[in-house]
Enzyme design. Structure first.
Site, mmCIF file in Angstrom:
data_model
loop_
_atom_site.group_PDB
_atom_site.id
_atom_site.type_symbol
_atom_site.label_atom_id
_atom_site.label_comp_id
_atom_site.label_asym_id
_atom_site.label_seq_id
_atom_site.Cartn_x
_atom_site.Cartn_y
_atom_site.Cartn_z
ATOM 1 N N ASN A 87 3.623 -33.313 5.389
ATOM 2 C CA ASN A 87 2.354 -32.756 4.357
ATOM 3 C C ASN A 87 2.999 -31.599 3.714
ATOM 4 O O ASN A 87 3.477 -30.948 4.106
ATOM 5 C CB ASN A 87 1.129 -32.629 5.240
ATOM 6 N N GLN A 94 -1.468 -30.096 4.115
ATOM 7 C CA GLN A 94 -0.596 -29.026 4.789
ATOM 8 C C GLN A 94 -1.505 -28.013 5.301
ATOM 9 O O GLN A 94 -2.213 -27.112 4.457
ATOM 10 C CB GLN A 94 0.474 -28.429 4.218
ATOM 11 N N HIS A 100 7.276 -28.775 8.556
ATOM 12 C CA HIS A 100 7.350 -29.488 9.709
ATOM 13 C C HIS A 100 7.031 -31.122 9.497
ATOM 14 O O HIS A 100 6.520 -31.412 8.770
ATOM 15 C CB HIS A 100 6.162 -29.087 10.613
ATOM 16 N N HIS A 102 5.876 -34.474 11.089
ATOM 17 C CA HIS A 102 5.421 -35.151 12.005
ATOM 18 C C HIS A 102 6.159 -36.285 12.763
ATOM 19 O O HIS A 102 6.439 -37.046 11.503
ATOM 20 C CB HIS A 102 3.793 -35.388 11.568
HETATM 21 P P1 DGP Z 1 -0.259 -29.808 9.111
HETATM 22 O O1 DGP Z 1 -1.581 -30.136 8.680
HETATM 23 O O2 DGP Z 1 0.666 -31.059 8.427
HETATM 24 O O3 DGP Z 1 0.348 -28.628 8.427
HETATM 25 O O4 DGP Z 1 0.067 -29.681 10.583
HETATM 26 C C1 DGP Z 1 0.164 -28.652 11.342
HETATM 27 C C2 DGP Z 1 0.230 -29.186 12.639
HETATM 28 O O5 DGP Z 1 0.370 -28.226 13.705
HETATM 29 C C3 DGP Z 1 -1.181 -29.707 13.377
HETATM 30 O O6 DGP Z 1 -1.157 -31.057 13.452
HETATM 31 C C4 DGP Z 1 -1.639 -28.835 14.499
HETATM 32 C C5 DGP Z 1 -0.297 -28.009 14.862
HETATM 33 N N1 DGP Z 1 -0.359 -26.783 15.299
HETATM 34 C C6 DGP Z 1 -0.985 -25.684 14.608
HETATM 35 N N2 DGP Z 1 -0.875 -24.495 15.452
HETATM 36 C C7 DGP Z 1 -0.075 -24.962 16.586
HETATM 37 C C8 DGP Z 1 0.570 -24.308 17.669
HETATM 38 O O7 DGP Z 1 0.046 -23.100 17.784
HETATM 39 N N3 DGP Z 1 1.180 -25.124 18.614
HETATM 40 C C9 DGP Z 1 1.404 -26.237 18.403
HETATM 41 N N4 DGP Z 1 2.231 -26.779 19.217
HETATM 42 N N5 DGP Z 1 0.970 -26.978 17.222
HETATM 43 C C10 DGP Z 1 0.173 -26.399 16.336
#
Ligand code: DGP
Length: 114
Positions: A87, A94, A100, A102
């Site tokens: 994203n 995002q 990142h 997914h």
């Molecule tokens: P996006 O919406 O594409 O920016 O995805 C961010 C993702 O990051 C979302 O699916 C949840 C994940 N996420 C947010 N904070 C943390 C965290 O502290 N640890 C982990 N493992 N994932 C996280």
């Protein structure tokens, strides 16, 4: 201390369930999975969005994709197939501003995305 959550995961300041680590990238389980298998693959180096990546990041972005494929194999969803998504910014959905990938698996995905 950085206020980037993913930089803090890379630094070991915030725990994450690791899937794989290489010199340049780290893969770990998403905290809020939206599929039976949901991994995130990030570069160790902070790049806020895909729109901030440059030609110098070409090799790193390739490593990110290949680590995503390896994470899918390790999670057991490579044979049936999986979805990769990056994203970008607000309209792309995002929420964490450290790029990142997914990697989503364990169920079928429809197209077009919502
Ligand atoms: P996006 O919406 O594409 O920016 O995805 C961010 C993702 O990051 C979302 O699916 C949840 C994940 N996420 C947010 N904070 C943390 C965290 O502290 N640890 C982990 N493992 N994932 C996280």
């Amino acid at each position: 201390m950085t206020d980037c959550i993913f930089c803090r995961i890379v630094a070991g300041e915030i725990p994450a369930k690791l899937i794989l680590e290489t010199e340049n990238v780290v893969a770990f389980h998403d905290l809020n999975p939206v599929a039976p298998q949901h991994a995130l693959v990030i570069p160790r180096r902070h790049i806020a969005t895909l729109d901030d990546a440059t030609d110098e990041d070409r090799e790193l972005l390739g490593q990110l994709m290949l680590a995503g494929a390896e994470a899918a194999r390790l999670l057991g969803c490579a044979e049936n197939g999986y979805r990769t998504v990056m994203n970008c910014k607000e309209s792309g959905g995002q929420s964490v501003y450290h790029i990142h990938l997914h990697v989503l698996g364990g169920r079928p995905f429809s197209w077009p995305p919502g």
